[in-house]
Write an enzyme that holds these catalytic residues in place. Structure first.
Site, PDB file in Angstrom:
ATOM      1  N   ASP A  86      11.590   0.998   9.373  1.00  0.00           N
ATOM      2  CA  ASP A  86      11.772   0.361   8.068  1.00  0.00           C
ATOM      3  C   ASP A  86      13.246   0.104   7.803  1.00  0.00           C
ATOM      4  OD1 ASP A  86       9.233   0.001   7.250  1.00  0.00           O
ATOM      5  OD2 ASP A  86       9.080   1.848   6.082  1.00  0.00           O
ATOM      6  N   CYS A  94       2.387  -0.425  13.186  1.00  0.00           N
ATOM      7  CA  CYS A  94       3.427  -0.039  12.229  1.00  0.00           C
ATOM      8  C   CYS A  94       3.014   1.321  11.674  1.00  0.00           C
ATOM      9  CB  CYS A  94       3.475  -1.088  11.122  1.00  0.00           C
ATOM     10  SG  CYS A  94       4.654  -0.714   9.821  1.00  0.00           S
ATOM     11  N   LYS A  97      -1.053  -6.964  10.888  1.00  0.00           N
ATOM     12  CA  LYS A  97      -0.100  -5.846  10.942  1.00  0.00           C
ATOM     13  C   LYS A  97      -0.868  -4.605  10.511  1.00  0.00           C
ATOM     14  CE  LYS A  97       4.243  -4.284   8.790  1.00  0.00           C
ATOM     15  NZ  LYS A  97       5.299  -4.657   7.837  1.00  0.00           N
ATOM     16  N   ASP A 133      -0.802  -0.914   9.542  1.00  0.00           N
ATOM     17  CA  ASP A 133       0.161   0.077   9.058  1.00  0.00           C
ATOM     18  C   ASP A 133      -0.495   1.465   8.946  1.00  0.00           C
ATOM     19  OD1 ASP A 133       2.545   1.052   8.065  1.00  0.00           O
ATOM     20  OD2 ASP A 133       2.709  -0.383   6.424  1.00  0.00           O
ATOM     21  N   ARG A 154       2.557   9.352  -0.755  1.00  0.00           N
ATOM     22  CA  ARG A 154       2.582   7.951  -1.195  1.00  0.00           C
ATOM     23  C   ARG A 154       1.301   7.636  -1.987  1.00  0.00           C
ATOM     24  NH1 ARG A 154       2.857   2.307   1.806  1.00  0.00           N
ATOM     25  NH2 ARG A 154       5.015   1.723   1.510  1.00  0.00           N
ATOM     26  N   ASP A 171       2.155  -9.123   3.519  1.00  0.00           N
ATOM     27  CA  ASP A 171       2.181  -7.664   3.688  1.00  0.00           C
ATOM     28  C   ASP A 171       1.364  -6.985   2.588  1.00  0.00           C
ATOM     29  OD1 ASP A 171       3.540  -4.893   4.165  1.00  0.00           O
ATOM     30  OD2 ASP A 171       4.430  -6.149   5.711  1.00  0.00           O
TER      31      ASP A 171
HETATM   32  C1  DGJ Z   1       5.638   0.432   5.634  1.00  0.00           C
HETATM   33  C2  DGJ Z   1       6.018  -0.649   6.602  1.00  0.00           C
HETATM   34  O1  DGJ Z   1       6.869  -0.138   7.566  1.00  0.00           O
HETATM   35  C3  DGJ Z   1       6.629  -1.809   5.837  1.00  0.00           C
HETATM   36  O2  DGJ Z   1       7.037  -2.796   6.733  1.00  0.00           O
HETATM   37  C4  DGJ Z   1       5.621  -2.336   4.858  1.00  0.00           C
HETATM   38  O3  DGJ Z   1       4.545  -2.900   5.549  1.00  0.00           O
HETATM   39  C5  DGJ Z   1       5.163  -1.231   3.945  1.00  0.00           C
HETATM   40  N1  DGJ Z   1       4.708  -0.081   4.679  1.00  0.00           N
HETATM   41  C6  DGJ Z   1       4.049  -1.695   3.046  1.00  0.00           C
HETATM   42  O4  DGJ Z   1       3.549  -0.676   2.288  1.00  0.00           O
END
Ligand code: DGJ
Length: 721
Positions: free
Chosen positions: A545, A523, A473, A475, A440, A362
């Site tokens: 999350d 995500c 993944k 995000d 963030r 990740d």
């Molecule tokens: C948010 C995601 O929902 C988490 O699973 C993870 O990937 C974090 N971001 C990483 O910053």
């Protein structure tokens, strides 16, 4: 035939297995909605005479000097224009160069096709038919598209608007579709929430008011989902009216739902027009996203099954829609950003003791990302300080154990503390007044700027080309704020949010097509962009999350109202949970994550021997039931929003087997609950875990279960005998 035109009555009928949707061309050339409901078998019925009649009510007469004549305000319309006397929420509004805003479009022609034209630059459902209707005035041409999905009792709608005059036309609002009905006692149900509590089921009575469900975030968002359910006050899972509307769009969207004093009900939905303007020069056109509508007269559960079949059959990438999903180990909740090469290798080693398919690395592997979120986004090269030798030693370790490797990216973001930002600060989206909002510590990449777009495309491709990666993944951890691009003219700025979305789709399209063997998971800070357009690219989306099993019962129940179980990623995660700090039994976490495309996200090097055993058994069982999760029919049995009990059951299409999970919340004292099965065939079934055989009716009557522990679950596999 799913689409029929009766030329005598000038009426269109859209027929599915159980429904008919009908509208006609009025003598003046408008499209008047007639009927949406249970399938009509008698097409001789005079639907028009059944249309509601109204008393005089200060409604303007269209093009007539006679009082009490035809008024658009008292008609069910197919697609309403601003400024023509229809005072309800309308489907579109454009401004001509003289400042006027009356759009007097009339029917010109129609065609019925045995194919479905895809939207050029946005996701849409595949299909094999369409009705195309053209309306015109002297300035613009509007084309309405309808497609029919017979088995899934669904239709889709969308529109294209084209400028046919020499002057610029500005679109102020253009919805994808409209649904006009007559009646009262309606309830709008939305899937609303927040971070860590996505898609909660919220009911809003619709009575002489306008209910607006929308996003202004440049993303579909955690707060609202691009979905509404129109139901009656007595609708439940297994009886009553349930019309679901879902917009295939991931940006700022709107549903405006209106009920008037004379019992007219209208829902319009499309790109949110709160901050939207789009200029069209001569011959230019604008396409809306697609709106999906599905109808059930047997409650909400049937509507959900129709959505699930529709999306698995026509939306999700067919290469993956029904394919076995990899069981993952993701390092995020085990290590967060603070991993070392050594502890990743330890996790992979431990994973090799179980039947784990893929290890996903990740956030934190790139640029100069160290312990916080303030550095590195946009620098898509490996942080050798953290991972000496790059990704290779990690991938080699995976290969040694026959485990595949997946990697996290956040392609749409950039940190100010990154090499790329220092070189190209203009790649970040910001207003001429400078950076106003960070979230963030990150800024959004201005993907409307072609250079930024190409940079993201190329830098990520380089990583994917040079490493053996089978899973990505994708995000997206903040929403848009300053809607401004240096690449656009001042008069184009109010089109930014939609242009951003189009560029995002273009980027996703590029990656998904260039790397067809990579499995992509969506995500967005959990489930902040869980919508059908994302599902088109990403067969699976991280649901939330919040991985706490009890909170997940609500989130997954709500998500299943529209989306198939295989489209949610759900992991057995850390306990106490990071978000809720709740402690739940390991078995409960396994059971709830089994109702998804499953995986693990905790430090598996630290498990007790019972947990190890449970994990091993859970993976073995998941392999047995995963085909049900991907192909089966969902039956929601107990609604945690209405009682302190959750249960969902998934039954194979041929009814030969089923999987069910039932769970309680916090107990005041031990309690017994009946688990009443649904959706089974006329057979006897073995309940594997109990070693008993029961008839269908015994199972429907229920089995009594004893709950002695907070958050306890039972799970059962049923096999036809
Ligand atoms: C948010 C995601 O929902 C988490 O699973 C993870 O990937 C974090 N971001 C990483 O910053």
């Amino acid at each position: 035939m799913s689409v029929i035109f009766d030329s005598k009555k000038k009426t269109f009928y859209l027929n599915t297995n159980d429904t008919t949707y009908a509208f006609l061309i009025t003598p003046t050339g408008f499209l008047k909605h007639l009927y949406y409901g249970d399938k009509l078998n008698d097409f001789d019925i005079d639907l028009e005479s059944l249309s509601p009649k109204f008393k005089w009510n200060l409604s303007p007469e269209y093009n007539s000097k006679k009082e009490d004549s035809f008024s658009l305000n008292q008609m069910l319309n197919e697609y309403s224009a601003f400024g023509l006397g229809d005072y309800r929420e309308v489907s579109f509004k454009v401004t001509y160069n003289d400042g006027s805003r009356n759009n007097d479009l009339k029917y010109v022609s129609h065609e019925i096709h045995q194919y479905k034209s895809p939207i050029k630059n946005m996701p849409s459902l595949r299909g094999d038919n369409e009705l195309v209707i053209v309306l015109k005035d002297e300035y613009i041409e509007l084309t309405l598209f309808y497609s029919v999905y017979e088995k899934e009792n669904a239709i889709t709608r969308r529109a294209i608007i084209k400028n046919i005059n020499n002057n610029i036309v500005t679109i102020n609002s253009i919805m994808s579709g409209q649904l006009d009905l007559f009646g009262n006692d309606y309830t709008i149900v939305s899937l609303s929430g927040e971070w860590g509590k996505e898609r909660q089921i919220i009911k809003h009575p619709l009575n002489n008011c306008i209910i607006k469900i929308d996003s202004k975030r440049g993303a579909s968002g955690h707060s609202q989902n691009p979905f509404v359910l129109l139901s009656k006050s007595d609708t439940n899972e297994y009886s009553g009216l349930a019309i679901g509307l879902n917009l295939v769009y991931s940006g700022s969207f709107v549903f405006k739902c209106e009920h008037t004093f004379d019992n007219l009900v209208r829902i319009v939905s499309g790109i949110n027009d709160f901050d939207f303007a789009w200029e069209l020069k001569r011959e230019e056109q604008f396409e809306t996203p697609e709106l999906v509508i599905t109808y059930s007269n047997c409650g909400v559960n049937k509507m959900s099954q129709q959505f699930h079949d529709l999306y698995r059959n026509y939306l999700i990438n067919p290469k993956y829609a029904f394919k076995e999903r990899p069981i993952l180990l993701n390092n995020w909740e085990a290590t967060s950003i603070n991993f070392t090469k050594e502890n990743l290798i330890k996790l992979i080693n431990e994973a090799s003791k179980y039947d784990i398919d893929t290890f996903v690395l990740d956030d934190g592997w790139f640029g100069k990302r160290e312990e916080g979120f303030d550095k590195g986004l946009g620098d898509w090269f490996v942080n050798e300080n953290k991972l000496e030798g790059g990704l290779k030693p990690i991938i080699d370790e995976c290969k040694k154990h026959n485990i595949k490797f997946g990697l996290w990216f956040e392609p749409e973001m950039i940190n100010e503390d990154s090499d790329i930002y220092r070189l190209h600060p203009e790649y970040a989206m910001k207003s001429p007044k400078g950076i106003i909002n960070r979230n963030r510590y990150q800024l959004v990449m201005d993907l409307v700027n072609e250079d930024a777009f190409n940079y993201v495309k190329e830098s990520i491709s380089k990583i994917l080309d040079n490493n053996d990666i089978s899973y990505v993944k994708w995000d997206f951890n903040r929403n848009l704020t300053e809607y401004y691009s240096q690449a656009l003219l001042p008069q184009e700025q109010a089109s930014f949010a939609h242009r951003y979305m189009l560029q995002t789709y273009r980027l996703m399209d590029y990656f998904v097509n260039r790397y067809p063997n990579i499995f992509f998971e969506g995500c967005a800070s959990g489930g902040g962009r869980f919508d059908p357009a994302m599902l088109y690219y990403f067969p699976q989306i991280w649901c939330s999350d919040n991985s706490d099993a009890y909170s997940r019962e609500f989130i997954q129940y709500g998500t299943s109202i529209v989306y198939p179980l295989s489209s949610f990623t759900g992991h057995v995660s850390v306990c106490p949970s990071h978000v809720d700090k709740r402690i739940t039994p390991f078995k409960t976490r396994c059971d709830i994550a089994s109702l998804c495309s499953t995986g693990f996200e905790l430090d598996i090097t630290n498990l007790s021997s019972e947990e190890k055993e449970e994990m091993r058994n859970n993976i073995k069982r998941y392999k047995e039931i995963s085909s049900l999760i991907r192909n089966g029919d969902l039956y929601r049995l107990n609604n945690p929003f209405e009682e302190d009990l959750f249960s969902m059951m998934i039954v194979s299409k041929d009814k030969s087997n089923a999987f069910v999970v039932i769970g309680v919340g916090k107990l005041q004292k031990s309690t017994s609950k009946y688990l009443k099965f649904k959706g089974l065939g006329d057979y006897n079934y073995l309940i594997k875990e109990l070693g008993v055989i029961k008839t269908k009716s015994q199972l429907e009557e229920g089995i009594l279960l004893e709950f002695t522990q907070d958050y306890q679950t039972y799970s059962f596999i049923l096999n036809k005998q």
